[in-house]
Design a protein around this motif. Structure first.
Motif, PDB file in Angstrom:
ATOM      1  N   LEU A 117       0.830  -1.204   0.000  1.00 35.86           N
ATOM      2  CA  LEU A 117       0.000   0.000   0.000  1.00 35.86           C
ATOM      3  C   LEU A 117       0.866   1.257   0.000  1.00 35.86           C
ATOM      4  CD1 LEU A 117      -2.795  -1.018   2.551  1.00 35.86           C
ATOM      5  CD2 LEU A 117      -3.023  -0.794   0.066  1.00 35.86           C
ATOM      6  N   GLY A 118       1.992   1.189   0.693  1.00 36.78           N
ATOM      7  CA  GLY A 118       2.901   2.328   0.719  1.00 36.78           C
ATOM      8  C   GLY A 118       3.411   2.679  -0.666  1.00 36.78           C
ATOM      9  N   HIS A 194      -4.326  -9.079  -7.047  1.00 34.85           N
ATOM     10  CA  HIS A 194      -3.979  -7.713  -7.425  1.00 34.85           C
ATOM     11  C   HIS A 194      -4.594  -7.385  -8.778  1.00 34.85           C
ATOM     12  CE1 HIS A 194      -0.661  -4.644  -8.683  1.00 34.85           C
ATOM     13  NE2 HIS A 194      -1.763  -4.042  -8.290  1.00 34.85           N
ATOM     14  N   ASN A 195      -5.403  -6.333  -8.810  1.00 38.10           N
ATOM     15  CA  ASN A 195      -6.015  -5.867 -10.052  1.00 38.10           C
ATOM     16  C   ASN A 195      -5.624  -4.421 -10.311  1.00 38.10           C
ATOM     17  OD1 ASN A 195      -7.587  -8.263 -10.616  1.00 38.10           O
ATOM     18  ND2 ASN A 195      -8.908  -7.666  -8.910  1.00 38.10           N
ATOM     19  N   VAL A 196      -5.326  -4.115 -11.559  1.00 35.85           N
ATOM     20  CA  VAL A 196      -4.998  -2.751 -11.968  1.00 35.85           C
ATOM     21  C   VAL A 196      -5.958  -2.334 -13.068  1.00 35.85           C
ATOM     22  CG1 VAL A 196      -3.215  -1.179 -12.787  1.00 35.85           C
ATOM     23  CG2 VAL A 196      -2.565  -3.209 -11.494  1.00 35.85           C
ATOM     24  N   ILE A 207      -6.041  -4.434  -4.223  1.00 33.75           N
ATOM     25  CA  ILE A 207      -5.575  -5.729  -3.715  1.00 33.75           C
ATOM     26  C   ILE A 207      -6.654  -6.315  -2.792  1.00 33.75           C
ATOM     27  CG2 ILE A 207      -3.095  -5.305  -3.910  1.00 33.75           C
ATOM     28  CD1 ILE A 207      -3.074  -4.617  -0.922  1.00 33.75           C
ATOM     29  N   GLU A 208      -6.822  -7.627  -2.876  1.00 33.36           N
ATOM     30  CA  GLU A 208      -7.748  -8.335  -2.013  1.00 33.36           C
ATOM     31  C   GLU A 208      -6.968  -9.318  -1.168  1.00 33.36           C
ATOM     32  OE1 GLU A 208     -11.890 -10.968  -2.061  1.00 33.36           O
ATOM     33  OE2 GLU A 208     -11.041 -10.192  -3.933  1.00 33.36           O
ATOM     34  N   ILE A 209      -7.165  -9.233   0.151  1.00 32.61           N
ATOM     35  CA  ILE A 209      -6.421 -10.073   1.091  1.00 32.61           C
ATOM     36  C   ILE A 209      -7.371 -11.075   1.739  1.00 32.61           C
ATOM     37  CG2 ILE A 209      -5.015 -10.101   3.188  1.00 32.61           C
ATOM     38  CD1 ILE A 209      -5.312  -6.861   1.350  1.00 32.61           C
TER      39      ILE A 209
END
Length: 212
Positions: A117-118, A194-196, A207-209
């Motif tokens: 995320l950073g 991860h989707n862009v 992002i899905e965790i």
């Protein structure tokens, strides 16, 4: 434990603000002393007025940022997002935060999630810092399997979706473009989706965790 965590958190914040105040007020008094020695009373009044105005604005921004994050846990994630929000405020970037009630994400690789995320947020800040209408939106929503984070920002130059995660690719010149590559390496290490998406004038990193 929740009460204890809140208590410790408030003590830490109070201690940090006290240390910062002790440091700042000495510098402020030194500045006022200089005006007094030269007899510049009107200049001193203007200097003091600006300090009070800036301090009030800064405290308002800090309080607003913390309230916006009141539903997000764990604390290390809350603290990370809090610092990023203050950074965008300092750079006059419009930031909006949308968080589900009682968003709490527990997993063994939280440090890597914060790193990912950073990278997304730092890239968004760098992209929007010089835009007249630059903005960043951070979303955190609960899902059936865990949680979904989205970092959305507008851009000046449209990136190439096929190249974005390759080492060294950047729209900002030579010697850049490692951040998203490292983020993708961390994504591959864990069970992260991860989707862009690149829209007209806007990019979305999602992002899905999966909760453990």
């Amino acid at each position: 434990m929740e009460i204890l965590n809140d208590y410790i958190k408030n003590l830490e914040q109070l201690n940090e603000k006290t240390i910062a105040f002790r440091h700042d007020y000495k510098n402020i008094l030194s500045g006022l002393s200089g005006y007094l020695k030269d007899g510049k009373i009107e200049e001193m009044k203007s200097y003091l007025s600006e300090i009070i105005h800036t301090t009030d604005r800064s405290l308002e921004e800090q309080d607003f940022a913390w309230k916006e994050l009141k539903y997000i846990y764990p604390l290390e994630l809350k603290g990370f997002l809090y610092e990023k929000m203050l950074l965008t405020y300092a750079q006059k970037i419009k930031m909006e935060v949308q968080i589900d009630n009682q968003f709490e994400l527990r997993c063994s690789y939280m440090n890597d999630i914060i790193r990912i995320l950073g990278i997304f947020i730092d890239n968004a800040i760098e992209e929007t810092a010089n835009l007249e209408d630059g903005y960043i939106i951070i979303m955190a929503v609960n899902s059936e399997s865990g949680g979904v984070f989205s970092v959305i920002n507008n851009y000046k130059k449209k990136p190439d979706l096929a190249l974005m995660q390759q080492k060294g690719y950047s729209t900002k010149g030579e010697g850049r473009g490692m951040g998203l590559y490292w983020a993708e390496e961390l994504v591959k290490t864990h069970e992260i989706i991860h989707n862009v998406k690149i829209l007209e004038g806007e990019i979305i990193q999602e992002i899905e965790i999966v909760k453990e």
